[in-house]
Structure formats: C-alpha cells, structure tokens
Design a protein around this motif. Structure first.
Motif, PDB file in Angstrom:
ATOM      1  N   VAL A  97      82.411   9.851  46.884  1.00 46.09           N
ATOM      2  CA  VAL A  97      81.205   9.023  46.813  1.00 46.09           C
ATOM      3  C   VAL A  97      81.239   8.196  45.529  1.00 46.09           C
ATOM      4  CG1 VAL A  97      78.696   8.983  46.906  1.00 46.09           C
ATOM      5  CG2 VAL A  97      79.955  10.849  48.016  1.00 46.09           C
ATOM      6  N   MET A 142      81.874   6.837  50.929  1.00 48.24           N
ATOM      7  CA  MET A 142      80.542   6.223  50.927  1.00 48.24           C
ATOM      8  C   MET A 142      80.193   5.832  49.500  1.00 48.24           C
ATOM      9  SD  MET A 142      78.145   9.623  51.572  1.00 48.24           S
ATOM     10  CE  MET A 142      76.608   8.715  51.632  1.00 48.24           C
ATOM     11  N   SER A 156      74.266   0.494  56.039  1.00 52.13           N
ATOM     12  CA  SER A 156      73.560   0.884  54.818  1.00 52.13           C
ATOM     13  C   SER A 156      72.168   1.390  55.150  1.00 52.13           C
ATOM     14  CB  SER A 156      73.466  -0.302  53.846  1.00 52.13           C
ATOM     15  OG  SER A 156      72.701  -1.350  54.406  1.00 52.13           O
ATOM     16  N   TRP A 267      78.200   2.959  53.896  1.00 51.95           N
ATOM     17  CA  TRP A 267      79.336   3.677  54.475  1.00 51.95           C
ATOM     18  C   TRP A 267      79.973   2.857  55.588  1.00 51.95           C
ATOM     19  CZ3 TRP A 267      74.292   4.544  55.537  1.00 51.95           C
ATOM     20  CH2 TRP A 267      73.892   4.527  56.871  1.00 51.95           C
ATOM     21  N   SER A 271      84.117   5.770  59.892  1.00 53.70           N
ATOM     22  CA  SER A 271      84.689   6.814  59.043  1.00 53.70           C
ATOM     23  C   SER A 271      84.889   8.103  59.825  1.00 53.70           C
ATOM     24  CB  SER A 271      83.779   7.083  57.838  1.00 53.70           C
ATOM     25  OG  SER A 271      84.237   8.210  57.108  1.00 53.70           O
ATOM     26  N   ILE A 277      78.916  12.254  56.055  1.00 51.77           N
ATOM     27  CA  ILE A 277      78.259  11.102  55.435  1.00 51.77           C
ATOM     28  C   ILE A 277      76.790  11.051  55.837  1.00 51.77           C
ATOM     29  CG2 ILE A 277      78.124   8.573  55.517  1.00 51.77           C
ATOM     30  CD1 ILE A 277      81.213   8.581  55.614  1.00 51.77           C
ATOM     31  N   ARG A 281      73.624  11.258  53.406  1.00 53.77           N
ATOM     32  CA  ARG A 281      72.659  10.150  53.476  1.00 53.77           C
ATOM     33  C   ARG A 281      71.248  10.686  53.725  1.00 53.77           C
ATOM     34  NH1 ARG A 281      72.595   7.394  59.080  1.00 53.77           N
ATOM     35  NH2 ARG A 281      71.786   9.500  59.417  1.00 53.77           N
TER      36      ARG A 281
END
Length: 299
Positions: A97, A142, A156, A267, A271, A277, A281
C-alpha cells in the motif's frame, strides 16, 4: 497450428466420457442435457469423427474419444493447480500500500493498532512516499492519494474531503487574541506555499496583508511551526486532528473554506488481490466515517 476446439466442448466431452452419460455430465456442468449433446455434435463435426456410441442407457466413448477426454482431464488438472497457485500467492504475498506522506504521518498512526488487530491489516506493507506510485509497474497493490479523485484506469473511493481552517497554539492565541477575522491581519502568520492566506482573507471580504512570516513547502513542518508558537497557520483539517484533540493546537475562530481535494483509496480493478484490497478499503472507509460522525472535522 490448428486452433483448439471451444473449451466448453472439451469439458463436455471429458465429463460425458467420465460419466458415460450426457445427463450426468449436464448435471455436473450445470447445463441441460441438450446443451451437452449439442456441444458433442459440434465437436464431432469439427474433429470429423464420431465420439460416442449408445449402449443401452450408456454413452460409451470410442477409444480415440476416451484418450482425448483423458488428455483434457490432465490439462484441466494443470489449470486447476495453476489457478490454486495464483490464488495462494494472492492470499499470502504482502498487500503493498502506497501512502501519501502526510496521511501516513498524521491520519494513520493513531489508528494503526486497530488496523493491525483487524483481518484487513494482516500481512500488509505500508509505503509512505511522495511519488505517485504506478499500480501497474511498481509492485504496488493499492494507494492512498490526495487529489480530486480522477485517475485513469483505476477505481477509487473517497475517504474524506477536507476543509481549510486556521489554527494556532494556545500560547499564540493568548499572546494575540482574536475576536474577528480582521484581527488576524495584524497577527503573526505561518504560511504554506499551496494555501496562501490571501485566499482566506478574500473569502471573508478582507484585503490580504503583505506577506510576512515563514513560508513552508511541507505541511508537516508548517503544522510543527504552529505548534511551537510561531504564528497562526492555515491548514488542512485532516492533518491536525491529533494536535487539536490533545490541545497542542486550537481553532481561534470557527470557520472553514472547503477544499476541492481529498484523500482517496485507489486500486486496479483487475488486481489478483481484489478481495484483500476491498477489505482494507472498507476498513479505511469505516474509520473515516467514524471520524465524521464524531464531528472531529468540519462538515
């Protein structure tokens, strides 16, 4: 090289040969008997050979068809192993990150114990950095970015937008009491190149005084200068949460100017670590929402 037949047709062949039944193959593949039968017919037409013989209630694969079905089974086994290896790496490799430096230095530290105790904080690698990391080429999964929220090819989620507020140390306010905005015109000011005091005074219909006092490029140094009593500073509210909470900084007057920027989680939608992620988030969004509910920042 001749192209391969459609993958689903090969799967239908393998399942039908193993079960010796179109109906049982259809049940395994979650399709109809007719769909399997149609795929077998298409495969026979493409290969130019009959694949099955009916023997009572069984669909018996011919020897050549059985060998092809066994080869398909081996290939599918290889694919399953590759997918499992890929998924395992996505689960066990660190989640990297990239963090905007002021976010990493000021917003995140008070929340780190909660993050590390949460499943979303398992096996993460936090990288505070000034650069805008490339989520395709830099090995970063991310990022937390400060901006307007538009990055091509990336998804986002807004953690929070910010407001611009004046702050000072209690000692500064005692030495230079202010009751109205115009009182700041004669007070010592600490400047940031990206947030000029002129903008603030113009918002309240005042003419900005000539530039005086130290000017900083770095927001953290500007905040530290205000904490140490060098003057009134115009800052992003998200950067001074801790200092206001513990009394090192105070707001001399209520008032704020909305910023068009904010902090965003960013991100890649493709992925391989998407599940992790999303978990991180969601944790960050919950923390930001809790801060908003507590009223620690202006609306």
């Amino acid at each position: 090289m001749k192209r391969l037949p459609p993958f689903f047709a090969l799967r239908a062949l393998e399942a039908a040969a193993r079960h010796r039944s179109y109906s049982r193959a259809a049940k395994e593949l979650a399709v109809t008997h007719g769909a399997v039968s149609q795929q077998i017919r298409k495969l026979e037409a493409e290969l130019g050979a009959r694949l099955f013989d009916r023997r009572g209630n069984d669909m018996a694969p011919r020897p050549e068809a059985l060998r092809l079905a066994e080869a398909v089974a081996r290939a599918m086994g290889i694919l399953h192993e590759a997918v499992a290896e890929f998924s395992g790496a996505a689960e066990h490799d660190p989640l990297v990150v990239s963090l905007e430096t002021q976010f990493a230095a000021r917003w995140l530290p008070p929340r780190l114990p909660r993050l590390l105790a949460h499943p979303a904080g398992t096996n993460i690698n936090l990288l505070p950095e000034d650069r805008v990391a490339d989520l395709t080429a830099d090995g970063v999964d991310m990022a937390i970015r400060y901006g307007a929220g538009h990055w091509a090819g990336l998804e986002s989620a807004c953690l929070f937008t910010e407001t611009i507020i004046p702050v000072c140390s209690p000692e500064t306010l005692k030495a230079h009491p202010v009751a109205h905005w115009q009182d700041l015109l004669k007070a010592p000011l600490v400047h940031h190149r990206g947030r000029p005091w002129g903008m603030w005074f113009e918002t309240f219909g005042l003419n900005a005084p000539p530039l005086r006092g130290p000017v900083f490029e770095d927001s953290g140094l500007q905040v530290e200068a205000a904490v140490r009593g060098l003057g009134f500073a115009l800052v992003r509210n998200g950067l001074v949460e801790a200092e206001i909470a513990d009394g090192r900084l105070v707001r001399p007057l209520e008032g704020a100017v909305a910023s068009k920027f904010g902090y965003f989680v960013v991100w890649r939608p493709d992925s391989r670590k998407l599940v992790r992620i999303h978990a991180l988030r969601d944790w960050l969004l919950a923390e930001a929402e809790a801060l908003s509910v507590r009223g620690s920042r202006p609306a």
